[in-house]
Design a protein around this motif. Structure first.
Motif, PDB file in Angstrom:
ATOM      1  N   VAL A  82     -26.996  53.190  14.603  1.00  0.00           N
ATOM      2  CA  VAL A  82     -26.630  52.106  15.520  1.00  0.00           C
ATOM      3  C   VAL A  82     -27.872  51.315  15.930  1.00  0.00           C
ATOM      4  O   VAL A  82     -27.869  50.062  15.919  1.00  0.00           O
ATOM      5  CB  VAL A  82     -25.905  52.671  16.765  1.00  0.00           C
ATOM      6  N   THR A  83     -28.950  52.032  16.274  1.00  0.00           N
ATOM      7  CA  THR A  83     -30.194  51.363  16.660  1.00  0.00           C
ATOM      8  C   THR A  83     -30.673  50.449  15.538  1.00  0.00           C
ATOM      9  O   THR A  83     -31.091  49.318  15.770  1.00  0.00           O
ATOM     10  CB  THR A  83     -31.296  52.416  16.949  1.00  0.00           C
ATOM     11  N   THR A  84     -30.595  50.972  14.305  1.00  0.00           N
ATOM     12  CA  THR A  84     -31.076  50.194  13.161  1.00  0.00           C
ATOM     13  C   THR A  84     -30.254  48.919  12.982  1.00  0.00           C
ATOM     14  O   THR A  84     -30.811  47.839  12.792  1.00  0.00           O
ATOM     15  CB  THR A  84     -31.000  51.032  11.862  1.00  0.00           C
ATOM     16  N   ILE A  85     -28.926  49.049  13.059  1.00  0.00           N
ATOM     17  CA  ILE A  85     -28.060  47.869  12.896  1.00  0.00           C
ATOM     18  C   ILE A  85     -28.388  46.825  13.968  1.00  0.00           C
ATOM     19  O   ILE A  85     -28.558  45.632  13.678  1.00  0.00           O
ATOM     20  CB  ILE A  85     -26.563  48.269  12.981  1.00  0.00           C
ATOM     21  N   LEU A  86     -28.535  47.308  15.221  1.00  0.00           N
ATOM     22  CA  LEU A  86     -28.857  46.409  16.328  1.00  0.00           C
ATOM     23  C   LEU A  86     -30.193  45.707  16.072  1.00  0.00           C
ATOM     24  O   LEU A  86     -30.325  44.482  16.224  1.00  0.00           O
ATOM     25  CB  LEU A  86     -28.930  47.234  17.625  1.00  0.00           C
ATOM     26  N   THR A 235     -33.036  40.847   5.831  1.00  0.00           N
ATOM     27  CA  THR A 235     -32.176  41.977   6.183  1.00  0.00           C
ATOM     28  C   THR A 235     -32.708  43.259   5.539  1.00  0.00           C
ATOM     29  O   THR A 235     -32.871  44.280   6.209  1.00  0.00           O
ATOM     30  CB  THR A 235     -30.731  41.727   5.696  1.00  0.00           C
ATOM     31  N   ILE A 236     -33.028  43.164   4.257  1.00  0.00           N
ATOM     32  CA  ILE A 236     -33.513  44.362   3.562  1.00  0.00           C
ATOM     33  C   ILE A 236     -34.828  44.835   4.190  1.00  0.00           C
ATOM     34  O   ILE A 236     -35.022  46.012   4.448  1.00  0.00           O
ATOM     35  CB  ILE A 236     -33.667  44.065   2.050  1.00  0.00           C
ATOM     36  N   TRP A 237     -35.713  43.876   4.460  1.00  0.00           N
ATOM     37  CA  TRP A 237     -37.004  44.260   5.056  1.00  0.00           C
ATOM     38  C   TRP A 237     -36.832  44.847   6.450  1.00  0.00           C
ATOM     39  O   TRP A 237     -37.536  45.764   6.823  1.00  0.00           O
ATOM     40  CB  TRP A 237     -37.951  43.043   5.111  1.00  0.00           C
ATOM     41  N   ALA A 238     -35.898  44.295   7.214  1.00  0.00           N
ATOM     42  CA  ALA A 238     -35.684  44.819   8.578  1.00  0.00           C
ATOM     43  C   ALA A 238     -35.174  46.261   8.497  1.00  0.00           C
ATOM     44  O   ALA A 238     -35.567  47.118   9.281  1.00  0.00           O
ATOM     45  CB  ALA A 238     -34.708  43.933   9.332  1.00  0.00           C
ATOM     46  N   PHE A 239     -34.306  46.528   7.523  1.00  0.00           N
ATOM     47  CA  PHE A 239     -33.816  47.902   7.342  1.00  0.00           C
ATOM     48  C   PHE A 239     -34.963  48.836   6.978  1.00  0.00           C
ATOM     49  O   PHE A 239     -34.920  50.024   7.248  1.00  0.00           O
ATOM     50  CB  PHE A 239     -32.752  47.951   6.238  1.00  0.00           C
ATOM     51  N   GLN A 240     -35.987  48.267   6.327  1.00  0.00           N
ATOM     52  CA  GLN A 240     -37.095  49.105   5.856  1.00  0.00           C
ATOM     53  C   GLN A 240     -38.205  49.270   6.891  1.00  0.00           C
ATOM     54  O   GLN A 240     -39.213  49.908   6.606  1.00  0.00           O
ATOM     55  CB  GLN A 240     -37.695  48.495   4.589  1.00  0.00           C
ATOM     56  N   THR A 241     -38.070  48.661   8.075  1.00  0.00           N
ATOM     57  CA  THR A 241     -39.151  48.699   9.066  1.00  0.00           C
ATOM     58  C   THR A 241     -39.554  50.139   9.359  1.00  0.00           C
ATOM     59  O   THR A 241     -38.732  50.940   9.797  1.00  0.00           O
ATOM     60  CB  THR A 241     -38.711  48.006  10.376  1.00  0.00           C
ATOM     61  N   PHE A 242     -40.807  50.429   9.069  1.00  0.00           N
ATOM     62  CA  PHE A 242     -41.261  51.803   9.246  1.00  0.00           C
ATOM     63  C   PHE A 242     -42.581  51.848  10.016  1.00  0.00           C
ATOM     64  O   PHE A 242     -42.698  52.494  11.063  1.00  0.00           O
ATOM     65  CB  PHE A 242     -41.433  52.474   7.869  1.00  0.00           C
ATOM     66  N   ASP A 243     -43.591  51.107   9.526  1.00  0.00           N
ATOM     67  CA  ASP A 243     -44.929  51.244  10.089  1.00  0.00           C
ATOM     68  C   ASP A 243     -45.038  50.839  11.559  1.00  0.00           C
ATOM     69  O   ASP A 243     -45.751  51.473  12.324  1.00  0.00           O
ATOM     70  CB  ASP A 243     -45.997  50.518   9.253  1.00  0.00           C
ATOM     71  N   MET A 248     -46.330  52.340  16.804  1.00  0.00           N
ATOM     72  CA  MET A 248     -46.128  51.946  18.203  1.00  0.00           C
ATOM     73  C   MET A 248     -45.419  53.006  19.041  1.00  0.00           C
ATOM     74  O   MET A 248     -45.786  53.258  20.181  1.00  0.00           O
ATOM     75  CB  MET A 248     -45.342  50.634  18.276  1.00  0.00           C
ATOM     76  N   THR A 249     -44.365  53.636  18.490  1.00  0.00           N
ATOM     77  CA  THR A 249     -43.538  54.500  19.353  1.00  0.00           C
ATOM     78  C   THR A 249     -43.182  55.862  18.750  1.00  0.00           C
ATOM     79  O   THR A 249     -42.652  56.717  19.463  1.00  0.00           O
ATOM     80  CB  THR A 249     -42.193  53.795  19.647  1.00  0.00           C
ATOM     81  N   SER A 250     -43.442  56.042  17.475  1.00  0.00           N
ATOM     82  CA  SER A 250     -43.004  57.252  16.757  1.00  0.00           C
ATOM     83  C   SER A 250     -41.511  57.516  16.979  1.00  0.00           C
ATOM     84  O   SER A 250     -41.071  58.656  17.118  1.00  0.00           O
ATOM     85  CB  SER A 250     -43.804  58.473  17.204  1.00  0.00           C
ATOM     86  N   GLY A 251     -40.754  56.461  17.065  1.00  0.00           N
ATOM     87  CA  GLY A 251     -39.290  56.602  17.168  1.00  0.00           C
ATOM     88  C   GLY A 251     -38.787  56.786  18.595  1.00  0.00           C
ATOM     89  O   GLY A 251     -37.598  56.680  18.866  1.00  0.00           O
ATOM     90  N   GLY A 252     -39.683  57.044  19.526  1.00  0.00           N
ATOM     91  CA  GLY A 252     -39.276  57.336  20.908  1.00  0.00           C
ATOM     92  C   GLY A 252     -39.250  56.095  21.749  1.00  0.00           C
ATOM     93  O   GLY A 252     -39.349  54.998  21.211  1.00  0.00           O
ATOM     94  N   THR A 257     -36.193  53.849  19.535  1.00  0.00           N
ATOM     95  CA  THR A 257     -36.714  53.033  18.429  1.00  0.00           C
ATOM     96  C   THR A 257     -36.689  53.804  17.112  1.00  0.00           C
ATOM     97  O   THR A 257     -37.440  53.511  16.193  1.00  0.00           O
ATOM     98  CB  THR A 257     -38.154  52.577  18.722  1.00  0.00           C
ATOM     99  N   ASN A 258     -35.810  54.808  17.085  1.00  0.00           N
ATOM    100  CA  ASN A 258     -35.762  55.667  15.895  1.00  0.00           C
ATOM    101  C   ASN A 258     -34.983  54.979  14.773  1.00  0.00           C
ATOM    102  O   ASN A 258     -33.826  55.286  14.509  1.00  0.00           O
ATOM    103  CB  ASN A 258     -35.108  56.997  16.288  1.00  0.00           C
ATOM    104  N   LEU A 259     -35.621  54.040  14.103  1.00  0.00           N
ATOM    105  CA  LEU A 259     -34.960  53.313  13.017  1.00  0.00           C
ATOM    106  C   LEU A 259     -34.785  54.221  11.803  1.00  0.00           C
ATOM    107  O   LEU A 259     -35.558  55.162  11.616  1.00  0.00           O
ATOM    108  CB  LEU A 259     -35.765  52.076  12.628  1.00  0.00           C
ATOM    109  N   LEU A 260     -33.780  53.942  10.999  1.00  0.00           N
ATOM    110  CA  LEU A 260     -33.425  54.831   9.884  1.00  0.00           C
ATOM    111  C   LEU A 260     -34.602  55.175   8.968  1.00  0.00           C
ATOM    112  O   LEU A 260     -34.790  56.326   8.620  1.00  0.00           O
ATOM    113  CB  LEU A 260     -32.304  54.212   9.059  1.00  0.00           C
ATOM    114  N   SER A 261     -35.403  54.158   8.599  1.00  0.00           N
ATOM    115  CA  SER A 261     -36.522  54.413   7.691  1.00  0.00           C
ATOM    116  C   SER A 261     -37.458  55.463   8.283  1.00  0.00           C
ATOM    117  O   SER A 261     -37.936  56.357   7.579  1.00  0.00           O
ATOM    118  CB  SER A 261     -37.318  53.135   7.458  1.00  0.00           C
TER     119      SER A 261
END
Lengths: 324, 368
Positions: A82-86, A235-243, A248-252, A257-261
């Motif tokens: 859900v976070t990733t889609i948003l 869209t593809i790049w946003a789905f891939q956001t990792f670094d 910045m947050t390590s997903g927390g 901010t825990n994006l799928l990638s």
């Protein structure tokens, strides 16, 4: 003639006759090695439970259990999804709207336009790691520039823990991403705008379309193909956001901010659950693939629908004429 | 339907370049007027100022009785056809033509009726569902005309609409636009650099040079009585032969002398009083190629000159003869069956009664 040519070809040495295939073989092998093997290997992994015993990797066939588990047992997958889609929807929409608006301004003639255009590329040209570290410092709760500026201006009295609260952290990662990715939209949109002939706007102004009307009816349809490419790649790049997230947050905090990638990386390398990680990768890839397909369908249908209809009608006419 | 008046119109670009200078032009209702001149003479600027696409530095423009200096292009009740057609590439022919009506919130049924009526006149009914990229140059031009027609404007402004077409198509479109003007009965302002288009299409022609009108008149009058050297040289194809000469009096007759050649100035071309005032002074004589013929003199008014033929260009029905006379390169237009060949030495006869005489200093015609 054909026989002659065939004879002539036979006389050519082997190397010249097969020059094409010979030249593309190395690159085909490389592409096969770095693209197809991992794709199929990941599929194999996603269908297995993978465990390690000493130096050995043990694969145990699990069918689609890894995929089912994502939606039933996995505690974080759904929230991460859900976070990733948003994140994807917000960043892509914001980047395209701001990018197109800025490109309209930068397409106008003014003093120092070249300089501003050059400056604008900077955030995009910067490596993401540098960008992420910079924003991490800016949003530092104790000595970050954001707090410093707002306190100096008297807007806030005490510092805000930007990256410490879930909503704020999400907003910060979103902002950092928009800051970095918008210039790319501007760049492509300017290129698209500069191909629109000026006399179209003149004709439109005589027809009664100036300002907004000209934008909606001339500019937007004319840059639509470029917007489509932007929409797909963004869209593809946003789905891939990792670094950005990793630095910045390590997903927390609290998975805000825990994006799928990032989550895939976490499951694979922190929890060493490669089967589930591979399954998630497949889910993510399928979403990207499906979205691209929908975008292309949507845009292309609109554009060439009328022409296709005419061609069909013409063909039907011809067919009836033949029958007669 | 409307007349168009331009009063003391000037256009100056930033940096001080004056494109149009104190331009006065009165175009009558239903008139087909041609603005003609070489590239960069300001003719397109004039048209764009009438359309409202270009601001005026000073002066006034009226369409009908209305001062339109501050009126937006869409409210001037004009339609424009551009050199590159300026069709909206993402719209079908139908939508291109319906666009302006749609923006004016015209009822759908009325739009459909008008678009189909215009398409019928222009014979583009079969193309209505196509996009501009699927059309040929000539078809695009018709669509551009159609787009202008559906609005039923009080004036059509056409900016070199035929210059992107091939020669054959240009000739046929020329006739069609003329026909269209007669059919619609609207004011047409047509910009071109092609004097053939100007001569064949317009009721009147305004010849423009460096942003200034040189002469406005009917095509025939421009041809018969050019007001100055520029108009003389610009109108007519091939170009008028222009030769520097001096007026000389021998017995009671006046001659234009250049080199060893004396060309008679008949009294009907330049009256004796005027000729006497120019005696010994420099003039320029203009002789149209069609008034130089092969062989000896045919009447008292004729003067015979001799020349070596540099080039004989056969056009079928006629032949263009390029020769040098007393150092001046000249052209003569003779019947196609003439036996003159490149390299021949021949006698040619000038019909002096058709000669034009210009003042060397001012460039103005002095013979009429």
């Amino acid at each position: 003639m054909k026989e002659k040519q065939a004879k002539k070809r036979e006389k050519e040495p082997f190397f010249e006759r097969h020059l094409g295939p010979i030249l593309i073989t190395p690159s085909t092998l490389v592409i096969f090695g770095i693209l197809f093997i991992p794709i199929f290997y990941a599929l194999y992994m996603s269908l297995n439970r993978i465990s390690f015993r000493g130096a050995d990797t043990i694969y145990k066939f699990a069918g689609i259990k890894n995929f089912v588990n994502l939606f039933t047992i996995d505690p974080w997958f759904k929230s991460s999804f859900v976070t990733t889609i948003l994140f994807v929807v917000l960043t892509v929409a914001t980047e395209i709207v701001i990018g197109v608006a800025a490109s309209l301004v930068l397409n106008k003639k003014f003093h120092g336009r070249g300089f501003v255009r050059g400056l604008m590329i900077l955030p995009w040209a910067m490596p993401t790691v540098v960008n992420a570290v910079m924003w991490k410092w800016i949003f530092n709760a104790e000595y970050g520039a954001a707090n410093g500026l707002l306190m100096k201006l008297g807007i806030i009295k005490t510092g805000i823990a930007w990256l410490g609260t879930p909503k704020m952290a999400f907003l910060c990662v979103f902002l950092a991403n928009v800051w970095k990715e918008t210039p790319y939209v501007i760049l492509l949109a300017i290129a698209a705008l500069s191909t629109i002939p000026g006399d179209l706007y003149e004709a439109a102004s005589i027809d009664g379309a100036g300002g907004w009307k000209a934008f909606w009816r001339i500019t937007l349809p004319m840059i639509k193909p470029v917007l489509l490419i932007l929409l797909i790649t963004k869209t593809i790049w946003a789905f891939q956001t990792f670094d950005l997230v990793a630095i910045m947050t390590s997903g927390g905090p609290q998975n805000a901010t825990n994006l799928l990638s990032y989550y895939i990386h976490f499951v694979a390398f922190k929890q060493t659950d490669f089967g589930s990680a591979a399954a998630m990768s497949y889910v993510l890839s399928m979403i990207c693939f499906a979205l691209s397909f929908v975008y292309i369908k949507l845009f292309m249908n609109n554009d060439d629908g009328a022409e296709k209809k005419t061609k069909k009608a013409q063909r039907r006419k011809l067919a009836t004429a033949h029958e007669d | 339907m409307a007349s168009i008046q331009l009063e003391h119109v000037t256009k100056q670009y930033p940096g001080g370049v004056t494109a149009v200078d104190d331009f006065n032009l009165s175009i009558e209702d239903r008139e087909f007027i041609i603005l003609v001149g070489p590239s960069g003479c300001g003719k397109s600027t004039v048209l764009r100022m009438i359309a409202g696409l270009e601001e005026i530095t000073s002066g006034e423009i009226f369409i009908g009785d209305r001062l339109v200096n501050e009126v937006a292009p869409k409210d001037r009740d004009i339609a424009m056809v551009f050199q590159n057609y300026a069709l909206y590439p993402h719209m079908t022919v139908y939508k291109n033509m319906a666009f302006s009506l749609k923006l004016r919130k015209t009822p759908k049924a009325e739009i459909d009726e008008k678009v189909r009526a215009a398409a019928k006149i222009l014979d583009i009914e079969a193309l209505l569902d196509r996009k501009p990229r699927a059309l040929s140059g000539g078809q695009r031009q018709r669509v551009a005309l159609g787009r202008a027609m559906v609005r039923n404007p009080s004036a059509f402004l056409l900016d070199e609409p035929l210059s992107n077409l091939d020669a054959k198509l240009r000739t046929s479109m020329r006739a069609e636009i003329t026909k269209l003007h007669q059919q619609l009965g609207t004011t047409f302002v047509y910009v071109t650099h092609d004097q053939t288009e100007a001569m064949t299409m317009g009721d009147r022609i305004a010849v423009i040079k460096d942003g200034v009108i040189q002469q406005i008149d009917t095509p025939q009058n421009l041809y018969d009585h050019p007001a100055n050297l520029f108009v003389g040289g610009f109108i007519g194809s091939p170009q008028m032969n222009l030769i520097d000469a001096t007026v000389k009096k021998v017995a009671d007759r006046f001659f234009a002398t250049f080199g060893e050649t004396d060309v008679l100035i008949p009294p009907q071309v330049m009256g004796a009083d005027v000729a006497a005032s120019y005696e010994g002074k420099s003039i320029v004589i203009g002789i149209r190629p069609e008034f130089i013929s092969e062989g000896g003199p045919h009447s008292d008014c004729d003067t015979t000159i001799a020349g070596d033929i540099d080039l004989a260009e056969s056009m079928g029905a006629e032949k263009f003869i390029y020769f040098v006379c007393e150092g001046y390169p000249c052209i003569a237009k003779v019947p196609g069956k003439s036996g003159i060949q490149t390299g021949d030495h021949v006698s040619l006869t000038i019909d002096c009664s058709k000669m034009h005489i210009f003042d060397k200093e001012s460039g103005l015609a002095i013979s009429h």
